[in-house]
Design an enzyme around this catalytic site. Structure first.
Site, short mmCIF file in Angstrom:
data_model
loop_
_atom_site.label_atom_id
_atom_site.label_comp_id
_atom_site.label_asym_id
_atom_site.label_seq_id
_atom_site.Cartn_x
_atom_site.Cartn_y
_atom_site.Cartn_z
N LYS A 1 0.80 -1.17 -0.10
CA LYS A 1 0.08 0.06 -0.02
C LYS A 1 0.73 1.35 -0.02
CE LYS A 1 -0.95 0.38 5.07
NZ LYS A 1 -0.09 1.72 5.29
N ARG B 1 2.56 -10.97 10.31
CA ARG B 1 3.74 -10.29 10.51
C ARG B 1 4.88 -11.00 10.40
NH1 ARG B 1 2.01 -5.74 9.70
NH2 ARG B 1 0.22 -7.14 9.13
#
Length: 795
Positions: free
Chosen positions: A35, A661
């Site tokens: 993003k 993560r």
């Protein structure tokens, strides 16, 4: 830079987002889907390909670091002209607007901004002037209530109009607090956004000027916005309709282009006021909006992503998306069921050692995640003992946390009356009416008479200028400390003294009665400290009997046979003690050793350190190897979520964040027994385990391999769990402490210890409070326990 240069390396949905024009657009950016690249490339595209003036671009992020990074990347792409654009946090953008326009709201442009400490000090003055009971209306709780009002754009007058019961008092405090802010020409942090929104609503001509200026608005992490932030965006580039506040004949311009980027599956900050509704309802709030899904992940293996997809799909009402990767399946997830939290920590430490020694990882590539800060203690102590370099992120180390330091300051002042620093730290903790003037008067007496601060307390009536009310409070404090010292003189163990301090001082009551969510965490940390003391006392009254006819305690050894110098509180004894010592002085000495070991030397610039952090802190980060620990119902998901579907959904999003993560290797672990409130408690497996397909997990150890008692342990501890939830001095209720029932054990009985695991009783000695038992733990040897203190459960 050419268009092909800007679009190079982008996948089709990313390209769509970068080149989109016209109607509002929501970019649903899954974890690791690039993003930041999309946002920076879009800004560069606007400037270089669509000839958008940089000064007409407003890009909003949630941290100054993210803003600086985005600005730097765009400048690298299109040059210094990009410096004219606004790239900032919500608060920074609002300050910039208010510095120019706030006089319209009756403030001078030189207004001050109160930080959290300033705001608390001001609310303390307000509460004092309104004669509010600080136990019933703590200033921090009042501030939280006011903050919630401001995030919802509820003014003081509106709050008063709708308030009832205790909220009437809070609303009046809100009004007085805001009046004092205005008198001081000051705003607090929540005011920065609220005042900007009110400015735009009450002065539409000013709003229109900024709508004309900012023709392109981009918002990162949109799922983390609150109501006030949403309305700010709406005012800047939304379709306001006929109720826009402008005269009917006033010219109106079309809204600017809006792009918001976020992921509803990573909305984990409801406790800060963020509302997931903003991103879920984007298409309703901005009619005609388009949604672009970014599902290709550039961070993790497909195995990790498949686990994350499997967990999050159990949340309803979310946009359907599935992360995928071209990185291949990768390694299986490693699952591990430990006997206790200490065993879990040892497993994690052992795996990290193995990975690093085998050249498969560097310390800096490894992270350990947990749900609450208090859980770091077991990992810190094991890491200290084995020499693993680590750092705790998102909070200070366990023994450096304020509430822990306060409690330890009490203990040090009790053990050593000459410790003026510790005594002065806690003379008014929690607040008991001994203010700064009284403390100064006592300090002057001590200096004039050349006596300790403790002696000055004993002679408080001689302190120059001390008020009668303060004198009475000082005398009461002095008597309380004398009573604590009498407990030490009588030989009571450290755990008893600590529990008495936390109860009688009021520290526990203050935190339990607070509505500040952070105070719940502080309470959990104090509970953990009590557990530390109880384990210390249990260890101090435990004798290692292996190979010793005279039952003399010997130094523990490391795996290489050398003496282990570590200061582990909940493991084997580190020094030879002919006579076990559970005293307060011995406990403080052990704590000091842990503190001395906290600053572990760096293992080298390349190796770095292992990172320990809560799951909330982990958002936005990534590591090659991730250990997601404490996966037990009641721990993660948190106990609060067990009866609240909305909270359970947020806990599941938190699990999704934690899983995603990991780049290459993911470990999931839990313990069957976790000591809670000094008692072993069974923790059923987190429901998130069951939501992950079993073929994705390589189970190193399953519950069936732990012990046969596991299936019945839940029933044995259900009543204790219910009691703890409904009220103990260290729980959330207002009841009294649960008194430990001494287990009655006989030779041959099977028992469970929170540190050593399963064992068999081989001998018993004494009776009543002096009862002891010798327990064979197999590889851990034979230990002697004082049943009064040992965290021991008969199976």
């Amino acid at each position: 830079m050419t268009q092909s240069d800007l679009l190079e390396g982008l996948n089709p949905p990313q390209r769509e987002a970068v080149t989109h024009a016209g109607r509002p657009v929501l970019v649903v950016a899954g974890a690791g889907s690039g993003k930041t690249r999309v946002l920076t490339r879009r800004i560069a595209y606007l400037v270089s390909q669509r000839d958008v003036h940089p000064g007409s671009i407003l890009a909003i992020t949630f941290t100054n670091k993210a803003a600086a990074e985005m600005r730097s990347r765009v400048i690298d792409l299109v040059g210094n002209r990009a410096r004219l654009m606004w790239v900032s946090t919500f608060h920074s953008a609002c300050v910039r607007i208010l510095r120019s326009e706030i006089d319209a709201m009756g403030f001078r442009k030189t207004f001050s901004i109160y930080d959290d400490t300033d705001a608390k000090r001001l609310m303390t003055l307000v509460a004092r002037d309104q004669n509010l009971d600080p136990k019933k209306f703590p200033p921090r709780a009042l501030l939280n209530w006011v903050s919630n009002c401001k995030n919802e754009l509820i003014t003081p007058d509106q709050a008063i109009a709708k308030a009832s019961g205790l909220d009437e008092v809070r609303a009046e405090a809100y009004k007085a607090y805001n009046e004092r802010l205005r008198a001081a020409n000051a705003l607090d942090f929540d005011d920065l956004i609220m005042t900007t929104v009110l400015l735009f609503q009450q002065h539409p001509e000013i709003r229109e000027a900024y709508r004309r200026r900012f023709r392109h608005v981009l918002v990162d992490e949109y799922q983390d916005t609150n109501h006030a932030q949403y309305l700010l965006i709406k005012q800047l580039c939304g379709d306001l309709g006929p109720d826009d506040g402008l005269p009917d004949d006033a010219p109106r311009i079309t809204p600017g282009e809006l792009m918001v980027v976020g992921d509803s599956d990573q909305s984990i900050y409801a406790f800060r006021g963020a509302t997931i509704r903003n991103i879920l309802d984007f298409e309703n709030d901005f009619p005609g909006a388009r949604t672009i899904l970014l599902e290709q992940n550039y961070r993790s293996t497909q195995t990790v992503l498949s686990a994350a997809n499997a967990v999050i799909q159990h949340n309803s009402g979310r946009p359907d998306k599935k992360l995928w990767s071209e990185a291949g399946a990768g390694e299986q997830i490693v699952g591990y069921v430990a006997d206790t939290e200490h065993d879990e920590a040892r497993f994690v430490a052992g795996e990290i050692d193995s990975l690093v020694d085998g050249g498969r990882a560097k310390y800096s590539d490894v992270a350990v995640f947990y749900r609450t800060n208090a859980q770091s203690r077991a990992f810190e102590e094991v890491f200290i003992r084995v020499g693993l370099p680590y750092r705790v992120v998102g909070g200070v180390r366990f023994y450096e946390r304020r509430e822990i330091r306060d409690a330890l300051a009490y203990l040090r002042a009790i053990a050593n009356p000459s410790d003026d620093v510790s005594l002065r730290r806690i003379i008014n903790v929690p607040k008991r009416g001994i203010g700064e003037r009284a403390e100064v008067a006592l300090a002057m007496l001590a200096a004039n008479e050349q006596i300790s601060f403790a002696d000055a307390i004993e002679r408080a009536e001689q302190a120059p200028g001390i008020a009668t009310r303060s004198l009475n409070q000082v005398r009461a404090f002095g008597q309380m400390m004398a009573d604590f010292r009498a407990m030490v003189d009588a030989g009571l163990p450290a755990s008893d003294v600590l529990e008495a301090v936390l109860k009688r001082s009021g520290m526990i009551d203050e935190l339990r009665n607070s509505s500040d969510p952070q105070d719940e965490t502080r309470l959990e940390n104090l509970i953990e400290l009590v557990k530390v003391a109880q384990e210390f006392v249990a260890q101090a009254t435990t004798q290692d009997l292996a190979g010793q006819d005279d039952f003399e305690v010997v130094a523990s050894t490391g795996t290489d046979g050398a003496a282990d110098p570590g200061a582990e509180l909940a493991g084997a004894l580190a020094t030879a003690q002919p006579e076990p010592d559970a005293s307060l002085g011995a406990f403080l000495e052990r704590i000091a050793l842990v503190a001395d070991s906290d600053q572990i030397p760096d293992a080298g610039a390349d190796a770095g350190v292992v990172t320990l952090m809560t799951l909330h802190t982990a958002k936005g980060l990534e590591f090659d190897t991730v250990f997601l620990t404490g996966l037990e119902d009641g721990i993660f998901p948190h106990m609060r979520a067990m009866t609240d579907p909305a909270e359970l959904a947020e806990e599941r999003r938190l699990a999704y964040v934690g899983i995603t993560r990991a780049r290459k290797k993911l470990y999931l672990s839990r313990s069957v027994v976790r000591t809670m409130f000094g008692q072993p408690a069974y923790n059923p497996a987190s429901r998130f385990f069951a939501e992950i397909p079993d073929d994705l997990i390589d189970w190193r150890r399953k519950e069936s391999e732990v012990a046969s008692w596991a299936s019945g342990a839940a029933e044995r501890t259900a009543s204790a769990r219910a009691a703890l939830g409904s009220g103990t001095i260290f729980g959330t209720g207002r009841g009294q402490a649960i008194k430990k029932t001494l287990p009655t054990v006989n030779t041959g009985d099977r028992v469970l210890h929170s540190t050593y695991g399963m064992g068999t009783v081989v001998a018993t000695h004494g009776s009543g409070d002096n009862a002891k038992a010798d327990v064979d733990f197999g590889s851990s040897g034979v230990k002697r326990f004082a049943l009064k203190y040992a965290p021991l459960e008969k199976l």
